[in-house]
Scaffold this motif. Structure first.
Motif, PDB file in Angstrom:
ATOM      1  N   PRO A   1       0.824  -1.216   0.000  1.00 49.98           N
ATOM      2  CA  PRO A   1       0.000   0.000   0.000  1.00 49.98           C
ATOM      3  C   PRO A   1       0.856   1.263   0.000  1.00 49.98           C
ATOM      4  CG  PRO A   1      -0.037  -1.069   2.151  1.00 49.98           C
ATOM      5  CD  PRO A   1       0.652  -2.012   1.225  1.00 49.98           C
ATOM      6  N   ILE A   2       0.312   2.338  -0.534  1.00 49.14           N
ATOM      7  CA  ILE A   2       1.108   3.566  -0.697  1.00 49.14           C
ATOM      8  C   ILE A   2       1.418   4.252   0.623  1.00 49.14           C
ATOM      9  CG2 ILE A   2       0.206   3.974  -3.013  1.00 49.14           C
ATOM     10  CD1 ILE A   2      -1.445   6.264  -1.647  1.00 49.14           C
ATOM     11  N   HIS A   3       0.621   3.999   1.655  1.00 48.09           N
ATOM     12  CA  HIS A   3       0.917   4.682   2.914  1.00 48.09           C
ATOM     13  C   HIS A   3       2.167   4.111   3.591  1.00 48.09           C
ATOM     14  CE1 HIS A   3      -1.856   1.398   4.323  1.00 48.09           C
ATOM     15  NE2 HIS A   3      -0.900   1.272   5.249  1.00 48.09           N
ATOM     16  N   THR A   4       2.773   3.060   2.979  1.00 59.67           N
ATOM     17  CA  THR A   4       4.065   2.598   3.496  1.00 59.67           C
ATOM     18  C   THR A   4       5.226   3.358   2.856  1.00 59.67           C
ATOM     19  OG1 THR A   4       4.192   0.828   1.833  1.00 59.67           O
ATOM     20  CG2 THR A   4       3.139   0.301   3.931  1.00 59.67           C
ATOM     21  N   LEU A   5       4.920   4.265   1.897  1.00 62.24           N
ATOM     22  CA  LEU A   5       5.938   5.183   1.386  1.00 62.24           C
ATOM     23  C   LEU A   5       6.160   6.291   2.403  1.00 62.24           C
ATOM     24  CD1 LEU A   5       4.728   5.542  -2.329  1.00 62.24           C
ATOM     25  CD2 LEU A   5       6.861   4.458  -1.579  1.00 62.24           C
ATOM     26  N   PRO A   6       7.336   6.915   2.394  1.00 63.05           N
ATOM     27  CA  PRO A   6       7.618   7.969   3.373  1.00 63.05           C
ATOM     28  C   PRO A   6       6.649   9.141   3.257  1.00 63.05           C
ATOM     29  CG  PRO A   6       9.631   7.293   2.234  1.00 63.05           C
ATOM     30  CD  PRO A   6       8.490   6.667   1.504  1.00 63.05           C
ATOM     31  N   SER A   7       6.293   9.702   4.385  1.00 61.39           N
ATOM     32  CA  SER A   7       5.545  10.959   4.478  1.00 61.39           C
ATOM     33  C   SER A   7       4.111  10.868   3.998  1.00 61.39           C
ATOM     34  CB  SER A   7       6.271  12.078   3.706  1.00 61.39           C
ATOM     35  OG  SER A   7       7.610  12.191   4.121  1.00 61.39           O
ATOM     36  N   ILE A   8       3.566   9.652   3.828  1.00 58.05           N
ATOM     37  CA  ILE A   8       2.171   9.488   3.415  1.00 58.05           C
ATOM     38  C   ILE A   8       1.430   8.709   4.495  1.00 58.05           C
ATOM     39  CG2 ILE A   8       0.592   8.537   1.698  1.00 58.05           C
ATOM     40  CD1 ILE A   8       2.680   8.892  -0.391  1.00 58.05           C
ATOM     41  N   THR A   9       0.344   9.269   4.993  1.00 57.23           N
ATOM     42  CA  THR A   9      -0.448   8.612   6.026  1.00 57.23           C
ATOM     43  C   THR A   9      -1.921   8.611   5.611  1.00 57.23           C
ATOM     44  OG1 THR A   9      -0.616  10.702   7.231  1.00 57.23           O
ATOM     45  CG2 THR A   9       1.115   9.166   7.924  1.00 57.23           C
ATOM     46  N   VAL A  10      -2.662   7.630   6.114  1.00 54.55           N
ATOM     47  CA  VAL A  10      -4.092   7.533   5.846  1.00 54.55           C
ATOM     48  C   VAL A  10      -4.839   8.389   6.856  1.00 54.55           C
ATOM     49  CG1 VAL A  10      -6.063   5.972   5.698  1.00 54.55           C
ATOM     50  CG2 VAL A  10      -3.814   5.214   4.916  1.00 54.55           C
ATOM     51  N   ILE A  11      -5.829   9.146   6.371  1.00 55.73           N
ATOM     52  CA  ILE A  11      -6.637   9.994   7.242  1.00 55.73           C
ATOM     53  C   ILE A  11      -8.114   9.787   6.902  1.00 55.73           C
ATOM     54  CG2 ILE A  11      -4.838  11.744   7.525  1.00 55.73           C
ATOM     55  CD1 ILE A  11      -6.317  13.445   5.460  1.00 55.73           C
ATOM     56  N   PRO A  12      -9.041  10.137   7.810  1.00 60.72           N
ATOM     57  CA  PRO A  12     -10.464  10.038   7.496  1.00 60.72           C
ATOM     58  C   PRO A  12     -10.839  10.942   6.319  1.00 60.72           C
ATOM     59  CG  PRO A  12     -10.119  10.292   9.855  1.00 60.72           C
ATOM     60  CD  PRO A  12      -8.799  10.540   9.196  1.00 60.72           C
TER      61      PRO A  12
ATOM     62  N   GLN B   1      13.995  24.348   4.968  1.00 55.23           N
ATOM     63  CA  GLN B   1      13.829  23.538   6.171  1.00 55.23           C
ATOM     64  C   GLN B   1      12.488  23.742   6.867  1.00 55.23           C
ATOM     65  OE1 GLN B   1      17.281  24.174   8.646  1.00 55.23           O
ATOM     66  NE2 GLN B   1      18.595  22.962   7.314  1.00 55.23           N
ATOM     67  N   SER B   2      11.580  24.488   6.237  1.00 52.74           N
ATOM     68  CA  SER B   2      10.233  24.579   6.781  1.00 52.74           C
ATOM     69  C   SER B   2       9.436  23.360   6.328  1.00 52.74           C
ATOM     70  CB  SER B   2       9.545  25.867   6.296  1.00 52.74           C
ATOM     71  OG  SER B   2       9.418  25.852   4.883  1.00 52.74           O
ATOM     72  N   GLN B   3       8.350  23.073   7.007  1.00 49.35           N
ATOM     73  CA  GLN B   3       7.563  21.891   6.700  1.00 49.35           C
ATOM     74  C   GLN B   3       6.144  22.276   6.310  1.00 49.35           C
ATOM     75  OE1 GLN B   3       7.958  19.462  10.256  1.00 49.35           O
ATOM     76  NE2 GLN B   3       9.474  18.195   9.229  1.00 49.35           N
ATOM     77  N   SER B   4       5.529  21.433   5.507  1.00 42.62           N
ATOM     78  CA  SER B   4       4.146  21.660   5.137  1.00 42.62           C
ATOM     79  C   SER B   4       3.513  20.323   4.772  1.00 42.62           C
ATOM     80  CB  SER B   4       4.048  22.646   3.968  1.00 42.62           C
ATOM     81  OG  SER B   4       2.694  23.013   3.746  1.00 42.62           O
ATOM     82  N   PHE B   5       2.222  20.346   4.476  1.00 45.00           N
ATOM     83  CA  PHE B   5       1.523  19.131   4.091  1.00 45.00           C
ATOM     84  C   PHE B   5       0.296  19.517   3.277  1.00 45.00           C
ATOM     85  CE2 PHE B   5      -0.695  20.476   7.879  1.00 45.00           C
ATOM     86  CZ  PHE B   5      -2.021  20.193   7.599  1.00 45.00           C
ATOM     87  N   TYR B   6      -0.277  18.551   2.604  1.00 43.60           N
ATOM     88  CA  TYR B   6      -1.570  18.718   1.977  1.00 43.60           C
ATOM     89  C   TYR B   6      -2.312  17.397   2.064  1.00 43.60           C
ATOM     90  CZ  TYR B   6       0.826  16.787  -2.156  1.00 43.60           C
ATOM     91  OH  TYR B   6       1.557  16.009  -3.014  1.00 43.60           O
TER      92      TYR B   6
END
Length: 479
Positions: free
Chosen positions: A144-155, A202-207
């Motif tokens: 599954p793709i959520h085993t790649l770095p920086s990817i998590t499953v969300i509702p 070195q700042s962090q973000s997400f989408y």
């Protein structure tokens, strides 16, 4: 005059204002083009009417004619099941088959073709799997793709599709991220994905994204070291997200992907990977010069290396220089007779309906079309890319597939010293491609003759202006 393929001949003719244009002559027919002297031209030939071959032609292929085929949009039976169709570009035949396409494939996007197997990512839930139309083997699920770095499953309720676009590009571009395969029949799962990354400062973000949006840029390509039913097969994924500037790999049956740290901490995306000489995986980056090598012999301790390469000087005419400056580029790695080739594909969207590049034109909705290729071989002793204008009897196949090299002597139907290509633009899976080319997807395919530097192709359509799914090369594999 200079002799050209298909009996074309060119001469220079004065025009008003002191400029020159090129005139093409085919037999007694003369055609004038509105091109200035320094402008390259894309030669194209009209394909003859498509012949439709019976399923029996495909049922028992022989190795003598088993060159790659283009997989094209399927036919549908009365019960709604889809049947595989292929286009034999070499012999200009559509090959209809009785091979039923699994339902999972109908709801997925192809992200690779290797050793007769196709790699897909589902637009329903982003699951990744392999399928072969040439065997009775079942689908092979990949981690599954959520085993790649920086990817998590969300509702699903926590997904905000437009957040990153509002922040960086504005509301007007939100629609451009939609998948061209979205339909009312596609049911969304009750989960989505959160993607995190670090900026160079070195700042962090997400989408956050739903599955049918994330597939557009999650994985660029998947390649295999061998058929996935063999014990020694290694599956390598080239992530399309800029947060993953290296490769991930797995063995069929693994529960997770293993990410390999890049040898260079730079903002260079990997754009292609090749399994070379059954030993190392080589990867080329978006900057074109940086080459990575990955040693996966010991899967518990993968290693990555930086190969600093340079380019040998190549004398270019003013015409060739103009083409390279005015066009976009895509890169490929190909193994050819034990040598590593770097192939650069040039393309432009400033063309008229005849496939001619127009300078300072008002054409703004032309689809990308290939104009030419450059080919280099790697001198491993000096880590230098040497330009070559002839690959002998070799024939290259590039596109979404793992790049292939075949011998025209072994496959007499192929044209030696040519590059066969299909459309692998980053826009082909989007519902609203950039630059306003909504009417064209998957149309840029043909072949390029290295000896003369001429492209032959056609915006040949299978049904309408958009070819969905877009065609890609697949090699018939014999066990």
């Amino acid at each position: 005059m200079v002799n050209m393929p298909l009996s074309y001949q060119w001469c220079m003719v004065p025009m008003t204002g002191g400029s020159l244009c090129r005139v093409a002559t085919l037999g007694s027919y003369t055609k004038k083009t509105n091109l200035c002297f320094s402008t390259p031209l894309l030669l194209k030939r009209k394909m003859p009417s498509i012949n439709r071959s019976p399923p029996s032609l495909f049922a028992s292929p022989s190795k003598a004619n088993s060159h790659p085929l283009m997989m094209i949009p399927p036919d549908e039976e009365e019960d709604g099941r889809s049947l595989c169709r292929f286009y034999d570009y070499v012999n200009e035949n559509v090959i209809n088959t009785n091979i039923k396409i699994p339902e999972e494939v109908n709801h997925a996007i192809c992200i690779g073709s290797s050793h007769g197997w196709l790699a897909y990512i589902s637009r329903l839930d982003c699951s990744v799997f392999l399928w072969s139309p040439f065997t009775t083997s079942p689908l092979i699920s990949l981690p599954p793709i959520h085993t790649l770095p920086s990817i998590t499953v969300i509702p699903r309720e926590d997904v905000d599709e437009d957040e990153i676009l509002k922040r960086y590009e504005g509301d007007a571009l939100c629609h451009k991220w939609k998948s061209a395969y979205e339909s009312d029949d596609d049911s969304s799962p009750d989960f989505g994905f959160k993607v995190e990354w670090d900026y160079p400062d070195q700042s962090q973000s997400f989408y956050t994204r739903s599955a049918n949006r994330l597939i557009l840029y999650l994985i660029r390509k998947i390649v295999l070291s061998s058929v996935p039913t063999s014990d020694d097969c290694i599956v390598v994924a080239v992530p399309g997200l800029s947060i993953h500037r290296s490769i991930a790999f797995c063995k069929p049956g693994d529960k997770s992907w293993t990410f390999v740290e890049p040898p260079l901490k730079k903002n260079f995306d990997i754009v292609d990977v090749i399994h070379f000489n059954d030993q190392l995986f080589y990867a080329i980056t978006s900057c074109g010069v940086t080459l990575y090598a990955y040693d996966l012999a010991d899967l518990s301790s993968p290693k990555s290396y930086l190969i600093k390469t340079c380019f040998a000087h190549k004398h270019l005419s003013s015409l060739e220089k103009y083409t390279r400056i005015s066009c976009g580029e895509r890169y490929y790695l190909v193994e050819s007779s034990g040598e590593l080739l770097w192939v650069c594909r040039f393309f432009s969207n400033e063309m008229n309906s005849d496939g001619e590049i127009i300078v300072n034109s008002d054409i703004i909705e032309s689809p990308d079309q290939t104009t030419m290729f450059d080919v280099y071989r790697l001198d491993f002793c000096r880590n230098r890319w040497e330009p070559i204008r002839c690959i002998g009897d070799q024939v290259l196949f590039v596109g979404t597939n793992q790049s292939l090299c075949l011998s025209a002597q072994s496959f007499p139907n192929l044209k030696a010293n040519c590059i066969y290509f299909t459309d692998d633009s980053c826009e082909i899976h989007k519902k609203y491609p950039l630059f306003g080319c909504e009417g064209y997807v998957g149309n840029d395919y043909g072949h390029y003759e290295l000896s003369g530097g001429y492209v032959f192709g056609e915006l040949c359509r299978f049904g309408d202006g958009r070819i969905l799914p877009p065609p890609f090369w697949v090699m018939r594999h014999f066990h």
